[in-house]
Each structure stands twice: as C-alpha cells, then as structure tokens.
Design a protein around this motif. Structure first.
Motif, short mmCIF file in Angstrom:
data_model
loop_
_atom_site.label_atom_id
_atom_site.label_comp_id
_atom_site.label_asym_id
_atom_site.label_seq_id
_atom_site.Cartn_x
_atom_site.Cartn_y
_atom_site.Cartn_z
N LYS A 59 0.79 -1.18 0.11
CA LYS A 59 0.03 0.01 0.19
C LYS A 59 0.92 1.30 0.03
CE LYS A 59 -3.81 -1.13 1.65
NZ LYS A 59 -4.57 -1.73 2.77
N SER A 70 1.10 4.12 -2.86
CA SER A 70 0.68 5.78 -2.61
C SER A 70 1.91 6.57 -3.03
CB SER A 70 0.05 5.79 -1.34
OG SER A 70 1.29 5.30 -0.25
N PRO A 112 -3.38 9.52 -3.96
CA PRO A 112 -4.51 9.00 -4.08
C PRO A 112 -5.69 10.00 -4.80
CG PRO A 112 -3.95 9.40 -1.86
CD PRO A 112 -2.63 9.37 -2.68
N GLU A 133 -12.44 2.37 -6.50
CA GLU A 133 -11.55 3.18 -5.27
C GLU A 133 -11.41 2.59 -4.09
OE1 GLU A 133 -13.41 6.82 -5.16
OE2 GLU A 133 -12.17 7.90 -6.61
N ASP A 175 -10.67 0.13 -1.19
CA ASP A 175 -9.24 -0.11 -0.97
C ASP A 175 -9.04 -1.15 0.07
OD1 ASP A 175 -10.07 1.73 0.77
OD2 ASP A 175 -8.22 2.93 0.53
N GLN A 193 -10.65 -5.58 -5.07
CA GLN A 193 -10.53 -5.89 -3.84
C GLN A 193 -11.56 -6.96 -3.05
OE1 GLN A 193 -8.47 -5.11 -1.55
NE2 GLN A 193 -7.21 -3.49 -2.81
#
Lengths: 693, 168
Positions: free
Chosen positions: A304, A308, A313, A433, A435, A463
């Motif tokens: 993660k 990023s 984001p 989006e 996550d 996800q």
C-alpha cells in the motif's frame, strides 16, 4: 505426560519397591527417612519417622536421630522426597490421575480461576498443628495415638494383617477405616489433600524449601496472564510469586509444563553460591504498555505504501483505468446473448480476451463524453468471429489431480459470463476506489442463480474476494440456506434486496466497519498459550507478531481482516477483542463465555439485521460490539449488523429514539439500550427466537 | 535466610550424629544408640498400634475360664514377649498373672525385647504382645508344625485357656 512427570512416576514406583523390600527378607529398619510408609507393614524395610518420633517421645527421649535424619535430607533437597519417593504421595497422584481419566477433555489443562486468594495460606499451620498434636498425645497417653488412626497404616499394615490373621473388629479399626475412606474422598476433591493440610512430615519438610540447597528458580521474565504453572500444580501454588513455597513437593510439574521454559531447578548454597539456570534478575514490568503495531509482516501494508508513493490518491481516477488495456475496458454486450444492442458493460481485459468481444472502436474520451451527455455511440459493430469455446470438452480434459472445487470454480467462471449487467458509473467509480478487501460469498443451487448485478459488482473491483458455493457442497454447510441464493458479506448474511443500490450500500457499510474497527490483542493473555487457535482459524494471525507484554492494536483495514469473528470465539484465553475507534480502552471484565455456551440457541435464530448505535472509544460500546460480533458468528452470520456512530449520525439517533448508548436495535420494540451485558444479550436472543418462532 | 540455612544445616547434622552415636538428650536416658532403638521399634509390630487389637481389656477372668482352669492338673509355662513401648503388653501380662494366681500349675516368664532380643529371633516373634506355651518337658506347643502363638489381646482369656488345654 511430560518428561519430568514420567521420570517421577518411575522414581515413585521404584521407591515403593525399595522401601518395601521385606518380601525378599531384606530389612534395614534402623534407617528412616522423610517418607510416609508404615513400618508395621509386613514388607516394610525402613522405619516410619512419625512412628519412631512418637516412640522416642513416649520413652522420654529427644528424638535426635529421627530429626537429624530428616533434617539432613531436608537441608539438601527440601521436600523433594514428598514428590518423588513418598508412597502416600504416590497414592494421591494415582487418584488424581484416575480422576483425570474420568473427566472430559483431559488433554486440555484445566484453567483455574485467576482470582487471587487474599486469605493467608494456613496449610503449614494445620500441618504443624497435626505434628504437635501427635507429640502431645504420645507424651500424655504414652501411646502411639496417631498410628492408631494413620491412613497409610490402614493400607499397608491393617489390611494385610486382617487378610492374613482373620478379621477382628474394634473401635480403633472402625475409626481408622472411616478416616481412610474420608481421606480418599477428599483426594478426589482436592489433589494432594494430605500433603497440603495434614502431613506431619510436611510440617518439617515445607519450611525446608526456603533454606535447602535445591531450589526452584524463575527466570524473571514476564509471565503475567499465563499461570499454567499454577494450573498444573497439584498444590495450587502461585509458582511465579513463590517458587519455593512451603507447600511445594518439588514434583516439577510446573517446570515440565511451562511453555516458555521460565522455571527450572537450580542450586543455592546458603545464598552465597547460586547455580541458577537463569542468570538475570527479575525485572519489573509495567502493567499497561501499548505496543504500536509494526507494519512488518502485515500483509498489504508494504504494498500500500509503495502504491501511494507512485500515484497520490487524489490523482487517481476511475478513468485512468481505461488507459491500460490490461486492466479492462468497456465493451458492448453481444447481441445474441439476449441483450439489447449497444448495451455496454465494463469488463476486465482478461475476460474480454476470453470471450472474444471486440473493444469499441471509439476512443475512450469520446465514449465518455457521449456517456455523460446521455447518448451512446451507435457505431458498434457486431462481434467479430466469436469462437465459442468448447467448454465441456475442456472440462473433460481436466486432469484428475485438480481438486473438484477447482473444477467447479472453473466451470462457474465459464458459465456465469452470460449473466452480466451494467453498473452505474458512480458505483463503478466507488468500487474502483475500494481499497479494503471485502469477502463476498454466494450460496446457490447452481451458478445461474447468482445475481448478475452481484457478479458485475465483483468484477468491478479488485478488492472483492468472491466465492461461489454450491448449496449441496460440504463447504456450504455452515451457511444459511433457507432462501437461496444466500449472499454473505464478510461472513454476514445479507437479507436485503438484490438490487445494485442495496448491494453497494451494504459494501459501504462493511467498509465503514472495517475502517473504524480495530483488532486488539492482549499479549499478556497469550503467554503460555499452547493451542494457538487464532493461528489455526485465521491466516492473518500468522503475520501478526505475538509479543510478551502489552497490547497490540491493529486496524482491520491494515491487516486485511474481514471481521468474521471466528478468532474471537476460538480464542479460549480471551486475548482477542475488537474496539470501535482508535484508542485503547481496556475492558478487564470482558468475557463471552456465556454467549459461547449458548451457541446452539444462537444458531437457531432467524436472519436479522441489527443496528448498533455506538460511541467511539467507550468501554461499553466496545463490549456491545464484541458481543455482536460473537453473536453474528455463532448465528452463522444470520445476525448481520451495521455500526452507527452516534456522534456523526445524530439524526438517526433521534429518528430511532435511542435512549442510551450503546444500543442494540432491531425495532422499536426489540432493542437493548444502555448497559449491554451477556445476560441481556441472551435474553434478547431468546426474545427474538420466540418472537419469530 | 543465609544465617537460617547455615544454622539448619549444622543443626541437622548435629542431631543426626548425636542420634547415631547415642548422645541421648532428654529426661530418660536409655541404653543403646538411637538408631539401634529405631531398629527395635521398627522391627516389632505393636498390634494395637495398627488397630488390630483393642487397647483396653478386662483383667478379671470370666467364670467359664475359671471353671476350665480348675481342671488343669499339669504344669504349663507361658512365655510373654513384651517391650517397653508396647501399650497393650501390660494388659496381657495382667491377665496371665491372674491365670497363675488361680492355678499354681501355670507359670509365666516375661521376655523383654530390649534385653532378650535373641528369643524374638529364635521363635520368630514380630508382633507384640505374643504368648507361647511350653509343657513340663520344656517343649513348645505346636499347631500344624508351626509354633502356636497367641497374638494381641483380643479374646485373650479364651485363646489362652484353649492353648493351655492343648498342652495336655
């Protein structure tokens, strides 16, 4: 049976033979030792110290020989004879063993209550009283009064003589048999009852543990919350606090069972020379210490961070996805599949390749512009040369080594394609989006029953971990199957409408829960846990470091937990709980034992959705949350819940007329507010069972 | 704790050595070392101590015993094995004394463990009190090739009179 215990049993058996060698005509009755073995036994080869003591005292002598012999043993090894040699101790151990055979789950160590006994330990005093009484009675009546009642004498001398010389009765015989029976009953209730409260040899042996050369050492490491040593100790000694207790028989069961090896025997010569297996001194340990979870080893945490770093984001957009053909594209539904011409669907590129649908010729910006204006381009052609794969052939080709589940899965993957539908662009955006991993399971009679809208949702996000289970499959046994298809979101049964909006709302609710709830591990309770049931039931725990002290807080989103609640139920030490909020709020009295006991009742309830009105970082809110998670799991997910933060959703509080927090709300009539306790939850469960049933 | 362990260590060995070498402390000083006494105490079983025989018993002879005793017209010698610390031996001795008072043909001798231990070994006596019986020629009363012993004080009168009758 541990190693030491095995050696000890052998030692006890051998000792029993050696001190009763009279059957071979070998006697050394001028010898005595700190063992409780009647010298009137026809086979006894050594003398009983208590019998000798009484005889010497009766004759007006100071029993220097007996005291000296016992003392010489005691100063070296303390009360080790009690645990390793004494035949009466052996008898008591044997009774404890028999008792354990009758009990269920004898393999598991029985947990003794953790409550500290504040009353003083009177066992040494009672033993001293017995010893003094023996001596006083011997002097006063010039008779061995104790021998007339002695239980080991009854077993070793009275019974053999009765058998050999014929039965005779007198009042003393009656009394001593009654005493023996009473004691045997007590041995079944309290282990080593004689050694604990009555043994006159123990009155001298007990204090010698404090001064003997052989000593039990504790490493000084933190053992808080474990107390396995106390649980296995036949004399219930708080071993960590007082390793050389006056009650100790040096049996070594604690050394055997200590999971961390924090206990061991060593030598201590008058405090001058100490040969301890542990060199460090005992450190003081702070009671509450918060352990900040390290991201090391937690799945997803590293990835993660790197993600990023590359793409902030804010800059990410759903449209970015379309730049990469590998990830997916919007495609038109093939007309021959029973859809209207021009109807589009978002598909991952892999799927596009698989089913052979051609991507639209129009460039993406144009396409999106048209979409935003509400009109779609009409220039889609019919799919070119769509070659239908011969699935059945392929399936028959599948090698036998592939498990059936996988074949089912492949089969499902192939045949579900036909039921696609299109999602709203906002929903697509939301799902892109997303996550946090969310687990969705569908239980149906066949793959066609799985709602198309659900499949579209699943495909729209990376996800979502989706699993299809056939209702007749063994795997699906746990799930609720009364109205198929059953959909489970993160282990919670979904009883709402199978519409796009409802399903997305449900995902949002799940996401809210995962974002705001954290897993708390009380590491002090993990010390000495042999079962490690958490690691068995959930792979997440394999990546969480288990420490020796403090508390670990792990936000669910970070560790990839779907909050099924299995760990909460399976952990038999109460070390796992969940909190709503970020702060560590310790709830020392929290327990779900009663809920666990009533799992059968809970499993019979009908599907229900509970609204949990909670306040962040509050003890009672956390407790209500944990109860709900436990109920949800035990009800096989039928009791699904949603969390409402009362600070943020005051409107909802007013609308539902919530009086007190936390509140467990199903309807205006069916709710618990204020103190949510285990009993109130169970009463509530009974209520909804009746109410429905 | 250091001091107390050293003191305990020394004390234990002082007591042990004093016990072995016969340094008897106390109001009564008996001959012999304590470990030898321990052997004596341990070797001979006081039956009342293990609940096999009553602690107290009436010393006066019953009428039945007296009648049977009057008929005895041959000499009988009784050996009674006793020890210092046997609580029921005085009772047994008292009953036998009554026998000898009633009938002069009957005599008794007390064999004390502390002084005449060899007789205990010779007649294989290990329980106290034990009685054995001799006829006028000094031959011990036997029953099934074993020395007939009356052990303990339960029904002692009855057992003794039966044994005396058997001597004939």
């Amino acid at each position: 049976m541990g190693k030491i215990k095995r050696i000890r049993t052998i030692s006890q058996s051998l000792s029993l033979i050696i001190i009763n060698l009279g059957f071979l005509g070998i006697f050394f009755k001028h010898l005595t030792g700190p063992v409780f073995n009647c010298y009137a036994c026809p086979w006894a080869s050594i003398s009983c110290p208590i019998g000798l003591l009484q005889n010497f005292v009766m004759n007006g002598q100071v029993p220097t020989y007996v005291l000296g012999t016992m003392g010489a043993v005691f100063v070296f090894i303390g009360s080790a004879f009690c645990g390793w040699v004494c035949p009466f101790g052996f008898l008591q151990d044997a009774i404890t063993f028999v008792k354990s055979l009758f009990k269920k789950n004898s393999k598991k160590i029985k947990r003794k209550p953790q409550i500290k006994n504040k009353s003083k330990d009177l066992s040494l005093i009672t033993r001293l009283i017995v010893l003094l009484a023996i001596l006083v009675l011997a002097i006063r009546y010039v008779d061995t009064i104790f021998c007339k009642l002695c239980p080991i004498g009854t077993i070793e001398a009275t019974f053999p003589y009765q058998v050999a010389n014929g039965f005779s009765y007198n009042i003393w015989l009656g009394a001593r048999i009654a005493i023996l029976i009473l004691l045997i009953i007590m041995f079944f209730i309290v282990s080593r009852f004689w050694c604990r409260y009555l043994c006159p040899i123990g009155a001298l042996a007990g204090p010698s543990n404090k001064i003997s050369i052989l000593k039990l050492f504790h490493s000084g490491k933190n053992c808080e919350g474990c107390s396995i040593c106390k649980d296995v100790c036949p004399l219930d000694i708080e071993v960590v606090e007082d390793p050389n207790s006056t009650r100790c028989t040096r049996c070594g069961d604690c050394v055997d069972k200590c999971p961390k090896g924090n206990l061991a025997f060593g030598l201590d010569l008058f405090g001058l020379v100490t040969i301890s297996p542990f060199k460090k001194k005992k450190e003081k340990v702070s009671e509450k210490k918060l352990v900040t979870p390290s991201s090391e080893g937690i799945p997803g945490s590293n990835e993660k961070q790197t993600d990023s770093n590359i793409i902030p984001p804010e800059e990410r957009d759903i449209l970015d996805e379309f730049k990469y053909r590998e990830k997916g594209t919007l495609v038109e539904r093939p007309a021959y599949m029973g859809f209207k011409r021009g109807e589009r669907v978002y598909l991952p590129y892999e799927e596009v390749k698989k089913i052979g649908i051609r991507p639209p010729k129009t460039s993406l910006p144009v396409l999106l512009k048209q979409y935003s204006e509400g009109r779609l381009a009409e220039d889609y052609n019919a799919p070119e040369a769509f070659v239908e794969e011969k699935l059945e052939e392929k399936l028959s080709e599948t090698p036998k080594s592939i498990p059936k589940e996988e074949v089912d899965k492949k089969h499902f993957e192939k045949f579900r394609v036909a039921n696609r539908t299109e999602l709203h662009i906002d929903h697509l955006k939301y799902l892109k989006e997303l996550d946090i991993p969310i687990e969705i399971k569908a239980i149906a009679n066949n793959n066609k029953e799985v709602p198309a809208v659900l499949l579209a949702i699943i495909d729209a996000s990376n996800q979502i971990n989706f699993e299809y289970l056939n209702a007749r499959d063994q795997k699906a046994e746990w799930y609720y199957k009364d109205s198929l298809p059953s959909i489970y979101f993160n282990g919670k049964y979904y009883s709402g409408l199978l519409s796009e909006d409802e399903l997305i709302y449900k995902i949002k609710l799940e996401r809210y829960i995962l974002d705001n709830v954290s897993l708390v591990i009380d590491y002090t309770r993990c010390i000495g846990c042999n079962n490690q049931s958490c690691k068995k039931v959930c792979p997440i725990f394999k990546n969480i470091p288990i420490l020796n002290e403090g508390y670990g807080i792990y936000p669910l989103a970070k560790i990839g937990c779907s909050l099924c609640g299995k760990c909460l139920i399976e952990c038999d030490r109460g070390g796992i709980s969940f909190i709503f909020g970020e702060k560590l709020v310790i709830d020392s009295n929290f327990s779900i034992d009663m809920i666990k006991k009533n799992k059968e009742l809970i499993s019979t309830i009908y599907p229900e959705t509970v609204m949990l009105f909670l306040e962040k970082n509050k003890k009672h809110s956390n407790r209500a949350l944990n109860f709900t998670i436990a109920l949800s799991y035990l009800s096989h997910g039928k009791l699904s819940y949603q969390i409402i933060d009362i600070v943020k959703n005051q409107e909802a509080v007013l609308k539902k007329k919530i009086g007190a927090i936390p509140c467990f709300w199903i309807s205006e009539k069916v709710q618990i507010s204020g103190m949510v306790s285990e009993s109130s939850i169970l009463a509530f469960i009974r209520k909804i069972s009746k109410w429905k049933g | 704790m250091k001091v107390s362990s050293i003191v305990a260590f020394i004390l234990a060995f002082v007591l042990l050595i004093s016990g072995i070498y016969g340094l008897n402390i106390g109001p009564v000083s008996l001959e012999g070392r304590q470990y030898e006494q321990a052997k004596q105490i341990g070797s001979y079983i006081c039956l009342s101590c293990i609940g096999l025989t009553g602690s107290t018993v009436s010393h006066t002879l019953t009428e039945d015993t007296l009648n049977r005793l009057k008929k005895i017209d041959y000499p009988v010698k009784i050996w009674i094995f006793t020890s210092n610390d046997c609580p029921t031996c005085p009772d047994a001795k008292a009953i036998i004394l009554n026998f000898t008072l009633e009938n002069s043909n009957i005599t008794y001798e007390e064999i004390r463990l502390e002084t005449q231990g060899q007789f205990f070994d010779a007649y294989a006596v290990s329980e106290l009190p034990t009685l054995i019986f001799f006829n006028k020629d000094g031959i011990v009363l036997r029953k099934d090739n074993f020395i007939h012993k009356v052990v303990g004080i339960d029904n002692l009168q009855k057992k003794v009179i039966e044994a005396i009758e058997m001597v004939s």
